[in-house]
Design an enzyme around this catalytic site. Structure first.
Site, mmCIF file in Angstrom:
data_model
loop_
_atom_site.group_PDB
_atom_site.id
_atom_site.type_symbol
_atom_site.label_atom_id
_atom_site.label_comp_id
_atom_site.label_asym_id
_atom_site.label_seq_id
_atom_site.Cartn_x
_atom_site.Cartn_y
_atom_site.Cartn_z
ATOM 1 N N SER A 234 6.883 -6.594 1.241
ATOM 2 C CA SER A 234 7.516 -5.287 1.039
ATOM 3 C C SER A 234 8.364 -4.944 2.253
ATOM 4 O O SER A 234 8.163 -5.485 3.340
ATOM 5 C CB SER A 234 6.453 -4.202 0.808
ATOM 6 O OG SER A 234 5.708 -4.472 -0.365
ATOM 7 N N LEU B 251 2.045 -2.168 5.682
ATOM 8 C CA LEU B 251 3.025 -2.411 4.630
ATOM 9 C C LEU B 251 2.953 -3.897 4.327
ATOM 10 O O LEU B 251 2.997 -4.727 5.245
ATOM 11 C CB LEU B 251 4.428 -2.011 5.099
ATOM 12 C CG LEU B 251 5.554 -2.031 4.057
ATOM 13 C CD1 LEU B 251 5.254 -1.084 2.905
ATOM 14 C CD2 LEU B 251 6.885 -1.662 4.705
ATOM 15 N N ASP B 252 2.842 -4.236 3.049
ATOM 16 C CA ASP B 252 2.680 -5.637 2.667
ATOM 17 C C ASP B 252 3.779 -6.517 3.245
ATOM 18 O O ASP B 252 4.919 -6.077 3.422
ATOM 19 C CB ASP B 252 2.683 -5.779 1.145
ATOM 20 C CG ASP B 252 1.466 -5.138 0.495
ATOM 21 O OD1 ASP B 252 0.447 -4.983 1.186
ATOM 22 O OD2 ASP B 252 1.561 -4.788 -0.696
ATOM 23 N N THR B 253 3.447 -7.769 3.478
ATOM 24 C CA THR B 253 4.401 -8.724 4.044
ATOM 25 C C THR B 253 5.648 -8.851 3.176
ATOM 26 O O THR B 253 6.768 -8.951 3.683
ATOM 27 C CB THR B 253 3.731 -10.100 4.216
ATOM 28 O OG1 THR B 253 2.553 -9.945 5.015
ATOM 29 C CG2 THR B 253 4.670 -11.085 4.898
#
Length: 223
Positions: free
Chosen positions: A45, A41-43
């Site tokens: 997000s 999961l993106d930083t």
């Protein structure tokens, strides 16, 4: 049965256990030795991240061939038009690939979420809206790229579900532990079973295990 950890990953936390010069890592909220992310999961997000110490379970969740649907609540800048929503549903040409069809709907009101820290920066003269987007892919920054391509830049992105597992009442930094049987996992009609991980353990550097065991205390959500 295998243990599966559900984490509400806070904004700004990078999906790795090894130290990072700019961002807090998973060891700041997951001090459990021997578990590793099943997917990423993106930083920037927030929301649901799954972790496990079972290599085959990790593979079944993370491998795109199993196509576990991922549900996101996405705050976008602008007032979405139907043709923009349909473009997201049909598939978006991002240059390096064309996204698969997605399920997209406009949420009637903003979902009841925790306050993000730092807060989202708004432009008073520009409206915003919330979308629910369900995809079965998971390429780098895919949802953000999709919304930007159709003229709806993402302001905030929260993943609320992966397959049958949902965020529910987990607050940022909190965990929930459940037991999962591989036999009970969804089997998409067109997916072919993949071979389990060779050693039966997730792929993660050995240093991550040591780092996780030295992390501070954490909070489990009430079941």
């Amino acid at each position: 049965m295998s243990e599966l950890i559900l984490l509400n990953k806070p904004y700004g936390v990078i999906c790795q256990f090894s130290d990072h010069p700019l961002h807090p890592t998973l060891k700041s909220c997951v001090p459990i030795a021997g578990v590793y992310p099943a997917g990423r999961l993106d930083t920037d997000s927030e929301g649901l991240l799954l972790l496990t110490g079972d290599g085959e379970l990790q593979h079944r969740i993370a491998d795109p061939r199993w196509k576990q649907p991922k549900t996101y609540w996405v705050q976008v800048e602008g007032r979405p038009r139907e043709e923009q929503l349909q473009a997201l549903r049909d598939g978006v040409d991002l240059g390096d690939f064309i996204t698969q069809p997605a399920e997209v709907r406009l949420l009637p009101e903003a979902p009841a979420l925790w306050e993000r820290k730092p807060p989202v920066r708004f432009r008073k003269t520009v409206p915003d809206a919330w979308l629910e987007i369900i995809i079965s892919e998971g390429k780098n920054r895919q949802v953000r790229r999709m919304t930007a391509k159709v003229g709806l830049p993402t302001l905030r992105l929260v993943r609320v579900a992966i397959g049958p597992w949902r965020l529910d009442d987990l607050q940022p930094g909190m965990l929930r532990s459940i037991e999962v049987s591989l036999a009970d996992l969804p089997r998409p009609r067109h997916a072919k079973p993949a071979a389990p991980a060779a050693a039966g353990k997730p792929r993660e550097p050995a240093a991550a295990k040591a780092a996780a065991s030295a992390a501070p205390r954490f909070r489990f959500a009430k079941k």
